[in-house]
Every structure is written in structure tokens, then in C-alpha cells.
Design an enzyme around this catalytic site. Structure first.
Site, PDB file in Angstrom:
ATOM      1  N   ARG A  17       0.846  -1.188   0.000  1.00  0.00           N
ATOM      2  CA  ARG A  17       0.000   0.000   0.000  1.00  0.00           C
ATOM      3  C   ARG A  17       0.887   1.247   0.000  1.00  0.00           C
ATOM      4  O   ARG A  17       2.018   1.210   0.474  1.00  0.00           O
ATOM      5  CB  ARG A  17      -0.899   0.010   1.238  1.00  0.00           C
ATOM      6  CG  ARG A  17      -1.770  -1.234   1.373  1.00  0.00           C
ATOM      7  CD  ARG A  17      -2.446  -1.310   2.728  1.00  0.00           C
ATOM      8  NE  ARG A  17      -3.263  -2.520   2.868  1.00  0.00           N
ATOM      9  CZ  ARG A  17      -2.831  -3.668   3.364  1.00  0.00           C
ATOM     10  NH1 ARG A  17      -1.569  -3.788   3.794  1.00  0.00           N
ATOM     11  NH2 ARG A  17      -3.635  -4.715   3.450  1.00  0.00           N
ATOM     12  N   LYS A  71      -0.990  -2.824   8.963  1.00  0.00           N
ATOM     13  CA  LYS A  71      -2.116  -3.352   9.739  1.00  0.00           C
ATOM     14  C   LYS A  71      -1.633  -4.228  10.893  1.00  0.00           C
ATOM     15  O   LYS A  71      -2.187  -5.286  11.171  1.00  0.00           O
ATOM     16  CB  LYS A  71      -3.069  -4.123   8.828  1.00  0.00           C
ATOM     17  CG  LYS A  71      -3.534  -3.285   7.627  1.00  0.00           C
ATOM     18  CD  LYS A  71      -4.985  -3.491   7.300  1.00  0.00           C
ATOM     19  CE  LYS A  71      -5.447  -2.452   6.298  1.00  0.00           C
ATOM     20  NZ  LYS A  71      -6.826  -2.585   5.884  1.00  0.00           N
ATOM     21  N   HIS A 126      -4.248   2.723  -5.207  1.00  0.00           N
ATOM     22  CA  HIS A 126      -4.180   1.254  -5.175  1.00  0.00           C
ATOM     23  C   HIS A 126      -3.985   0.614  -6.555  1.00  0.00           C
ATOM     24  O   HIS A 126      -3.894  -0.603  -6.654  1.00  0.00           O
ATOM     25  CB  HIS A 126      -5.462   0.701  -4.552  1.00  0.00           C
ATOM     26  CG  HIS A 126      -5.310   0.349  -3.095  1.00  0.00           C
ATOM     27  ND1 HIS A 126      -4.335   0.898  -2.281  1.00  0.00           N
ATOM     28  CD2 HIS A 126      -6.008  -0.509  -2.296  1.00  0.00           C
ATOM     29  CE1 HIS A 126      -4.459   0.403  -1.059  1.00  0.00           C
ATOM     30  NE2 HIS A 126      -5.449  -0.455  -1.041  1.00  0.00           N
ATOM     31  N   HIS A 165      -3.104  -9.632   3.036  1.00  0.00           N
ATOM     32  CA  HIS A 165      -4.550  -9.800   3.243  1.00  0.00           C
ATOM     33  C   HIS A 165      -4.781 -10.774   4.392  1.00  0.00           C
ATOM     34  O   HIS A 165      -4.239 -11.876   4.390  1.00  0.00           O
ATOM     35  CB  HIS A 165      -5.212 -10.365   1.985  1.00  0.00           C
ATOM     36  CG  HIS A 165      -5.374  -9.363   0.882  1.00  0.00           C
ATOM     37  ND1 HIS A 165      -5.492  -9.719  -0.446  1.00  0.00           N
ATOM     38  CD2 HIS A 165      -5.434  -8.013   0.907  1.00  0.00           C
ATOM     39  CE1 HIS A 165      -5.629  -8.637  -1.179  1.00  0.00           C
ATOM     40  NE2 HIS A 165      -5.595  -7.587  -0.384  1.00  0.00           N
ATOM     41  N   TYR A 182      -9.169 -10.896  -7.412  1.00  0.00           N
ATOM     42  CA  TYR A 182      -8.288 -10.828  -8.587  1.00  0.00           C
ATOM     43  C   TYR A 182      -8.514 -12.010  -9.537  1.00  0.00           C
ATOM     44  O   TYR A 182      -8.241 -11.903 -10.730  1.00  0.00           O
ATOM     45  CB  TYR A 182      -6.822 -10.741  -8.147  1.00  0.00           C
ATOM     46  CG  TYR A 182      -6.563  -9.517  -7.305  1.00  0.00           C
ATOM     47  CD1 TYR A 182      -6.613  -8.244  -7.858  1.00  0.00           C
ATOM     48  CD2 TYR A 182      -6.322  -9.618  -5.929  1.00  0.00           C
ATOM     49  CE1 TYR A 182      -6.427  -7.111  -7.088  1.00  0.00           C
ATOM     50  CE2 TYR A 182      -6.140  -8.489  -5.148  1.00  0.00           C
ATOM     51  CZ  TYR A 182      -6.190  -7.238  -5.737  1.00  0.00           C
ATOM     52  OH  TYR A 182      -6.011  -6.114  -4.966  1.00  0.00           O
TER      53      TYR A 182
END
Length: 269
Positions: free
Chosen positions: A127, A151, A220, A246, A255
Site C-alpha cells: 500500500r 495493519k 491502489h 490480506h 483478482y
């Protein structure tokens, strides 16, 4: 994250404004009042995703008020959210990526830095917030990987040779001339301080225009392109999930739909 807090605070403040700034109105609002507020957002052209998030913010707030004894019940609890249709992310073609990466000219300090940033972003799929959060100690040039924290979790992501070369040139020949004393950031602005999200975003838009790329690029876009191109070239979904950070494989599965859609388009052509 800071962005989530800012979004929730904005949602709650807008609801308070809708109620005329009266805190008592908030405490005594019923289900009907919340539903009418959400309908007003829709009438003002807000997307289903925005309305759904606004409802989530209000549910959170009322749950907190209830836990703290300021509200008898959570009036937002029974309100149903609009169904959000998940759009497939936009990606660049391989040629568009090559064109974008070729835009920063390695003739001065800024050109070398910008080239390295774009190469690392596409090479790793991290990111933008993670890119600008990287510190110099997060890079292992000899091992051809970076350690990225996002995260609350750290992950190791490999780099292809083009990205290693761009990063090596920047770290050895450019960063020492730019960086302010004591700054640990990997990528710095022309003042020698950590690059900001907004600063990097302006660079992306500048190079998009310079390259004449018509596809709309968001923060993104390169991340999505990274994942889709890996999938198209035979990488397995679990590896892509790990590299992208993720928590759930379902986030990565989008995707697969994207690649399948691309295959269908090619077939129909």
C-alpha cells in the site's frame, strides 16, 4: 488506523450536524430518524458504499453509548444497510506499467528517487501508506527483499532485479545527498524528511499525465496491477495473499474474477 478513525469521526459529525448539533437529539434518536438520515445521504448522491460505512459508524457510536450507560438501546442496530456491489478494481496493462515506470528520468536526484519508489510499489504490491512508512533498515539488498509492516503485521516481500537495481542506486548514490540528519525513512522529500502520502500521490498523477495513460490511476492501482499480473503469470493465490498482507483469502480472490473477466474479453475479441 488513523484513516479509519478520521472516517468514523467525519460520519458521526455529519450525523450530529443533520440533527442540528443537538447531542440530546442524538441520544434520543430512533430507528426512523437514522433511516431518514441515510435516505438523505442517498438523495444527495452518496454511493451505497459511503452510506453503508456511515451506518457502520453510527452502529459503533450507539454501541459505545449503550455500553457507557448513556443510551438505553442501539437504534441503528436494526437498520439494514444497502447492498454494496463490489466493483472489480481497475488495473493497468503490462505495457501501461512499463510506460509509467519509464517516466522518471534518472538524470537527477528526484528522478532516481521517483523511479525507485514506483519500481518498489509495483514490485511488491504494498500500500502507498506502507511504502512511505518504510525505513532504511527494512531493505535487504543482498537478499533482494523488503520487510513491510502494515495493519499491525510484518511480512517479507521479494524484489525483482529491476527494483533491486533502482533501490540500490537510490540508497547508495541519492538518499545520502537528500536525507536530513537523524531521518530513518527510506524515501524522503526534497527537504530530506519522510515523503508524505499526498506528496507521493502528486508524483503518480504527474507521471500518469506525462505517460499519456488514460486509465484512471488511484493509490491502489499499482497494487491491484501487481496482484492481477502475478495471477496471470501463474502465481498461486495463497502466495499473493501473503505478499499483499490480506488477512482473509476472500480479499485476494477478487483478482481471480478480474483475470477471468480479462480472459473472457480476450476470447470475445
Amino acid at each position: 488506523s488513523a484513516n479509519t478513525i478520521a472516517s468514523y469521526l467525519r460520519d458521526v459529525t455529519q450525523f450530529l450536524d443533520y440533527l442540528g448539533g443537538d447531542v440530546q437529539e442524538v441520544l434520543h434518536a430512533g430507528k426512523d430518524r437514522i433511516e431518514s438520515y441515510l435516505h438523505r445521504l442517498i438523495d444527495h448522491g452518496k454511493s451505497a458504499a459511503t452510506v453503508t460505512r456511515a451506518l457502520a459508524s453510527l452502529k459503533c457510536m450507539y454501541r459505545w453509548l449503550q455500553q457507557n450507560g448513556q443510551c438505553d438501546q442501539n437504534p441503528a442496530k436494526e437498520v439494514k444497510a444497502e447492498k454494496v456491489e463490489r466493483k472489480l478494481p481497475q488495473i493497468l496493462t503490462s505495457k501501461e506499467v512499463e510506460l509509467l515506470l519509464a517516466q522518471p528520468r534518472c538524470v537527477d536526484l528526484k528522478g532516481y528517487r521517483d523511479h525507485a519508489m514506483l519500481e518498489v510499489l509495483y514490485a511488491t504490491g504494498i500500500r502507498v501508506s506502507e511504502l512511505i512508512s518504510l525505513n532504511i533498515e527494512n531493505v535487504n539488498l543482498s537478499g533482494c527483499f523488503i520487510v513491510c509492516t502494515g495493519k499491525g503485521k510484518s511480512r517479507i516481500i521479494p524484489l525483482y532485479q529491476g527494483a533491486v537495481k533502482a533501490l540500490s542506486d537510490y540508497i547508495k548514490n541519492v538518499r545520502p545527498s537528500l536525507v536530513a540528519e537523524g531521518e530513518t525513512a527510506l524515501f524522503v522529500n526534497m527537504n530530506g524528511e519522510r515523503m508524505s502520502r499526498q506528496g507521493f500521490w502528486k508524483l503518480i498523477k504527474h507521471y500518469q499525465e506525462k505517460a499519456g495513460i488514460k486509465t484512471e490511476i488511484t493509490p491502489h492501482t499499482l497494487r491491484h496491477s501487481f496482484a492481477a499480473h502475478l495471477l496471470q503469470n501463474g502465481a498461486d493465490l495463497r502466495s499473493i495473499q501473503e505478499m499483499m498482507g490480506h488477512a482473509d483469502i476472500s480479499s485476494t480472490q477478487i483478482y481471480t474474477k478480474l483475470v477471468n473477466q480479462h480472459l473472457m474479453d480476450v476470447y470475445h475479441k
